[in-house]
Design an enzyme around this catalytic site. Structure first.
Site, PDB file in Angstrom:
ATOM      1  N   ASP A   2     184.941  84.001  13.253  1.00 22.38           N
ATOM      2  CA  ASP A   2     184.479  83.231  12.109  1.00 22.38           C
ATOM      3  C   ASP A   2     185.118  81.852  12.218  1.00 22.38           C
ATOM      4  O   ASP A   2     186.283  81.653  11.854  1.00 22.38           O
ATOM      5  CB  ASP A   2     184.879  83.937  10.812  1.00 22.38           C
ATOM      6  CG  ASP A   2     184.572  83.096   9.582  1.00 22.38           C
ATOM      7  OD1 ASP A   2     184.066  81.964   9.730  1.00 22.38           O
ATOM      8  OD2 ASP A   2     184.851  83.568   8.465  1.00 22.38           O
ATOM      9  N   LYS A  26     179.752  72.562   6.202  1.00 19.78           N
ATOM     10  CA  LYS A  26     181.192  72.321   6.284  1.00 19.78           C
ATOM     11  C   LYS A  26     181.533  71.344   7.410  1.00 19.78           C
ATOM     12  O   LYS A  26     182.701  71.151   7.742  1.00 19.78           O
ATOM     13  CB  LYS A  26     181.938  73.639   6.529  1.00 19.78           C
ATOM     14  CG  LYS A  26     181.946  74.588   5.336  1.00 19.78           C
ATOM     15  CD  LYS A  26     182.904  75.736   5.575  1.00 19.78           C
ATOM     16  CE  LYS A  26     182.539  76.976   4.788  1.00 19.78           C
ATOM     17  NZ  LYS A  26     182.956  76.921   3.387  1.00 19.78           N
ATOM     18  N   HIS A  52     187.755  85.943   4.974  1.00 19.80           N
ATOM     19  CA  HIS A  52     186.871  85.496   3.901  1.00 19.80           C
ATOM     20  C   HIS A  52     185.954  86.676   3.545  1.00 19.80           C
ATOM     21  O   HIS A  52     185.627  87.487   4.405  1.00 19.80           O
ATOM     22  CB  HIS A  52     186.048  84.312   4.441  1.00 19.80           C
ATOM     23  CG  HIS A  52     185.231  83.598   3.424  1.00 19.80           C
ATOM     24  ND1 HIS A  52     184.030  84.066   2.968  1.00 19.80           N
ATOM     25  CD2 HIS A  52     185.456  82.432   2.761  1.00 19.80           C
ATOM     26  CE1 HIS A  52     183.529  83.211   2.091  1.00 19.80           C
ATOM     27  NE2 HIS A  52     184.377  82.218   1.936  1.00 19.80           N
ATOM     28  N   GLN A 105     186.080  77.275   9.628  1.00 14.80           N
ATOM     29  CA  GLN A 105     187.082  76.236   9.356  1.00 14.80           C
ATOM     30  C   GLN A 105     187.622  75.606  10.646  1.00 14.80           C
ATOM     31  O   GLN A 105     188.484  74.734  10.569  1.00 14.80           O
ATOM     32  CB  GLN A 105     188.249  76.806   8.531  1.00 14.80           C
ATOM     33  CG  GLN A 105     187.869  77.346   7.170  1.00 14.80           C
ATOM     34  CD  GLN A 105     187.369  76.270   6.206  1.00 14.80           C
ATOM     35  OE1 GLN A 105     187.554  75.077   6.440  1.00 14.80           O
ATOM     36  NE2 GLN A 105     186.701  76.704   5.145  1.00 14.80           N
ATOM     37  N   CYS A 123     187.297  83.012  -2.203  1.00 18.89           N
ATOM     38  CA  CYS A 123     186.588  84.116  -1.526  1.00 18.89           C
ATOM     39  C   CYS A 123     187.510  84.910  -0.602  1.00 18.89           C
ATOM     40  O   CYS A 123     187.054  85.387   0.457  1.00 18.89           O
ATOM     41  CB  CYS A 123     185.388  83.610  -0.757  1.00 18.89           C
ATOM     42  SG  CYS A 123     184.123  82.917  -1.822  1.00 18.89           S
TER      43      CYS A 123
HETATM   44  C1  LIG Z   1     186.705  81.128   6.821  1.00 17.61           C
HETATM   45  C2  LIG Z   1     185.369  81.117   6.181  1.00 17.61           C
HETATM   46  N1  LIG Z   1     184.451  82.036   6.535  1.00 17.61           N
HETATM   47  C3  LIG Z   1     183.223  82.063   5.996  1.00 17.61           C
HETATM   48  C4  LIG Z   1     182.852  81.156   5.035  1.00 17.61           C
HETATM   49  C5  LIG Z   1     181.487  81.267   4.467  1.00 17.61           C
HETATM   50  O1  LIG Z   1     180.728  80.143   4.694  1.00 17.61           O
HETATM   51  P1  LIG Z   1     179.269  80.049   4.064  1.00 17.61           P
HETATM   52  O2  LIG Z   1     179.416  80.211   2.578  1.00 17.61           O
HETATM   53  O3  LIG Z   1     178.813  78.695   4.430  1.00 17.61           O
HETATM   54  O4  LIG Z   1     178.464  81.143   4.656  1.00 17.61           O
HETATM   55  C6  LIG Z   1     183.770  80.174   4.634  1.00 17.61           C
HETATM   56  C7  LIG Z   1     183.443  79.161   3.619  1.00 17.61           C
HETATM   57  O5  LIG Z   1     183.561  79.354   2.431  1.00 17.61           O
HETATM   58  C8  LIG Z   1     185.059  80.159   5.214  1.00 17.61           C
HETATM   59  O6  LIG Z   1     185.964  79.249   4.850  1.00 17.61           O
END
Ligand SMILES: Cc1ncc(COP(=O)(O)O)c(C=O)c1O
Ligand SMILES: Cc1ncc(COP(=O)(O)O)c(C=O)c1O
Lengths: 150, 408, 408, 150
Positions: free
Chosen positions: B199, B225, B122, B202, B363
């Site tokens: 990370d 989430k 991401h 998910q 993203c």
């Molecule tokens: C795999 C992953 N990493 C990071 C993020 C970033 O999350 P946040 O926007 O809540 O910081 C997301 C969500 O969009 C994600 O799916």
């Protein structure tokens, strides 16, 4: 207003077989556009001769709305003077944001008014406007260059 | 397995009509809906206990502080952290990664060093590392992907070497659904004494993630989430690592002694929580964790799995669909495209039928480039989704195709 | 002036009993209570409109996005920012200062440069500058205080010189109540082309602050100190400055094009808002701003002023009290000590009477050292406070003194 | 339980005229304590002779609870062996956190049990414990040093 009106046949035809797709070498007018909210991009190329749009092409990826809009827009730009093109973009912007109605008795606006449905979908207005704004930006840069030369 | 009808009752938004159709929410990978329990906990906090934390000697402030610290304890237990001091509250997963990239990265990276990521990160786990490696003259390396969207570990022993100083990778991909073999990668990295950040945005919402058994050094995830409020996320870190890093932000709540010219930083976790925290957010997250625990993460995982299998089955039957990512196990999402139809058009048309689905690059632009598409459609599921939601999606996609069949 | 009874009805927490006494909340400088309108707006968002912002083409996401951006517009209007792009949502004032110190500071400060603060800064406007100046080999300078706790500008023309690269100062002090002549300082700084950051945490909630007429370059404040939710704050910056600074954090929502090795950052304000924002928080802040606008900041300022004058009068009459800070105009707070009684004991005893009051260093240890005290008691007021609250405080302080009179 | 019981006369007397306030040159046991939640600090100094506390002083600023606790604690430490001191600290910690009752029939605990009221005020427990924990830390460092010497 049903979503199938948004995706009218005119729009789908332009989307499936867009007009004026391609690139130009050494275009006098060139600009890149980017739709931040969905990631679509577009490049517009135009050749100006005797102050008029002699040739115009676009290349980009995008949804049915943005591609059909670019296809129709480029069709209609042929032969326009720089000032006419700028005025036309201004007019289109007013219609697509719902500020003014699409004219119902104009040949030039006949196809374009297929985009009327977009007004009801605020996030998609950006898609319909992308190619127009991008061309405007290209024209402004072209004018600046010419001013500097003088 | 669990009482789906009762669960859906807990989520008031599911009663909403969108363009006269009941909402079918299929974007939980972007953010989940919130149960009444969480909404009411936030409300209750503001109605009864609101005060600033940690520095007041009066009742309200004591209450707010103990609610806030209780949320930290619940979070620590939820991921089986060895101690509550390892739980830092952030705004979101993104801030957690930035904290580590800035704090650990600025203190430890130097010219020529390498940071290893994967090609499926991401943007939140890519850009912070681009910024810090550029500042430090270090390099980014990427674990490549196999054609079916898994990590290609063939050359992992070249990719992890004595130049590698940090490994940061996604546990479950938000755009392919791939579940990565993070245990193996952590083990290899640790054999070189390289810390690993996971990370888990998910994964933590969808399955039991145990930081001690994974032995990851850092882990991040977002409250929004996992049924929690917006504006609250978690950075887990091993005590010794967190303790030895310089602070990220400076301010109130994170210091012991402050002179005009220098300051003495407070112990963990406060060292990394500068300024007034998102108290209501942490409390709401704690209640979301209670809710997930009540239902049981194993049940949720099982439910998600069944839904994804069903979705894969139903969607595969559609003509002209291309589904991305691994065909076998995957997280609770399916990314796909309908031939000749742009994802945004799919999403706009589905919205007319009440179906909320994401279209875009999610993203993860590098994955879009790797898939050679501009964007994809993504349906993602959570405990409140049903097979009927998936049927509606399939019917909706059929409608999309009909609409696009015209004009040719 | 305004209908106090009606206003108090809007704040459910004021009906609470603390140890059988009605709550007298005198810690609004730390965080304010929340009106029903704000609490309900948050609830409504989660019940009806919750979705991630900016990237969904479906109804919920459009609604969430427009609610979020509407909050930005309200905030811009509230401080008369020239454009909405100048409003960056942060967690709190502290994060805003850290953003500027890191982003502007790391790009612009070098060895030998000076950053000018004052001796009355909150730790949040001190520690970020300690960290970045240390990293860059730059120096901190401080505008000293006069004996009555105002800024001593005698040597300001020496303190601001060609070495000075940045000025950051508090608008209204949270521990002395001093209202600083920021217009003058901004003017002097600008004559050297030095940008000025204003810590408006204690001013924006209490009076009309107009960034264009002040001409400050950056300004920060916190939503939770102005009736808004926790976890949301604001950084205002002039467009050109913000536009030319490198991003602070990287992640989703803040980029245009992302390649594995580099990224192209999005325009303002998104460039500085990495990851999923605190959507509910921003919306709640917008509603808090509506609430303040409805009552009128001029009315609030007038009300606060009357309360502070009354408090100064009533408290001065107590034997053995020492009141700190300017005797004339001041923000809506009074800091003091009772002779021979530690502030924490005062606070514990007052709590028995339902009075919530802060005791401590108020995140301004340098001021405590300057006052030569370990801590102070601070009573701070807002629109829901009444003269009767102050009477109760005076009675409570009398009780404190009686309790401490024993045993000697 | 009324707040005036928390601030009993014993506590107030020790607060107003605390015993054993001061510093020692070259103390064998020394530690600094800091109460993060309220900013109070304390320094404790002790001289050990024949394995026993020969002299003990403290210096610091703080509330009635922390100052009186330090005053009583130092009084009671005189003559204790290291092990007795450690055990006493352990016992006190159990009482002040409410884990065990204060003994009602012990001379040593008579004054100390004036701190009983603190149990009901969780944030103030840290104030009452500060000097005790600080001394414990000093003792541990003293023991480490001695081990290293051996
Ligand atoms: C795999 C992953 N990493 C990071 C993020 C970033 O999350 P946040 O926007 O809540 O910081 C997301 C969500 O969009 C994600 O799916
Ligand atoms: C003057 C001042 N600056 C900064 C802050 C920090 O605010 P926050 O903790 O919301 O970041 C405060 C509040 O405590 C304050 O009063």
């Amino acid at each position: 207003m049903a979503v199938s009106d948004l995706y009218s046949e005119i729009i789908l035809e332009h989307y499936k077989e867009p007009h004026n797709v391609g690139e130009l070498d050494c275009p006098e007018v060139f600009a890149k556009g980017y739709n931040e909210s969905c990631g679509d991009d577009i490049k517009i190329y135009a050749q100006i001769k005797n102050g008029k749009v002699e040739e115009i092409k676009f290349k980009g990826k995008g949804c049915a709305i943005s591609q059909s809009s670019a296809s129709m827009m480029t069709d209609l730009m042929y032969g326009k003077t720089i000032d006419e093109a700028k005025e036309f973009i201004k007019q289109f912007t007013k219609k697509i944001t719902g500020e003014e109605d699409f004219p119902s008795d104009s040949d030039e606006w006949f196809e374009l008014s297929a985009l009327k449905g977009v007004i009801k979908f605020p996030v998609r207005v950006k898609c319909a406007s992308l190619s127009w704004h991008t061309l405007l930006q290209g024209i402004k840069e072209f004018e600046n260059k010419n001013e500097l030369k003088q | 397995m669990f009482d789906q009808i009762k669960i859906r009752e807990d989520f008031p938004i599911l009663k909403r009509l969108i363009k006269n159709n009941p909402l079918v929410y299929l974007d939980s990978a972007a953010t989940t809906q919130k149960p009444l329990q969480v909404i009411e906990a936030i409300e209750k906090y503001y109605r009864h206990n609101n005060a600033n934390v940690h520095r007041g000697a009066y009742t309200l402030s004591e209450e707010a502080t103990s609610l806030y610290e209780e949320a930290r304890l619940k979070t620590a237990r939820f991921i089986n952290a060895e101690m509550t001091e390892s739980i830092i509250f952030t705004r979101n997963a993104t801030e957690g990664i930035n904290l580590v990239a800035n704090s650990w990265g600025r203190a430890n990276l130097k010219e020529g060093d390498e940071v290893l990521l994967t090609q499926m990160e991401h943007h939140s786990n890519l850009i912070p590392w681009q910024l810090i490696t550029k500042e430090k003259g270090a390099k980014l390396k990427f674990i490549p992907l196999t054609p079916d969207g898994k990590l290609d570990l063939t050359n992992i022993h070249k990719l992890i070497n004595e130049k590698t100083k940090f490994v940061s990778l996604v546990h479950i991909s938000n755009s392919l659904g791939t579940i990565n073999p993070v245990e193996d990668i952590i083990q290899i990295a640790h054999s070189f004494k390289i810390p690993v950040l996971l990370d888990a945005s998910q994964s933590v919402p969808h399955r039991r993630v145990d930081v001690q058994s994974l032995d990851c050094d850092f882990m991040v995830f977002s409250g929004h989430k996992m049924l929690g409020p917006t504006g609250i996320g978690v950075l887990y870190g091993k005590y010794n690592l967190l303790d030895n890093m310089p602070p990220f932000m400076g301010g109130g709540e994170m210091i012991n002694e402050v002179q005009l010219e220098w300051s003495d930083f407070r112990n963990l976790p406060w060292k990394y929580e500068a300024g007034t925290p998102h108290i209501a957010g942490a409390i709401g997250l704690g209640v979301a964790i209670d809710y997930l625990n009540n239902i049981g993460l194993e049940n949720i995982q099982q439910h998600d799995k069944e839904l994804v299998s069903y979705a894969m089955e139903v969607l595969s039957n559609l003509d002209g669909i291309e589904i991305y990512g691994p065909k076998d196990t995957r997280g609770s999402l399916v990314a796909f495209n309908l031939k000749g139809i742009h994802p945004h058009d799919v999403s706009t048309i589905l919205d007319e039928y009440g179906i909320a689905i994401r279209a875009g690059h999610h993203c993860t632009q590098p994955i879009m480039r790797w898939l050679d598409v501009a964007a994809t459609v993504r349906a993602s599921f959570y405990l409140y989704n049903t097979k009927s939601d998936i049927d509606k999606l399939a019917t909706g996609l059929q409608k999309v195709k009909e609409i696009f069949k015209r004009g040719s």
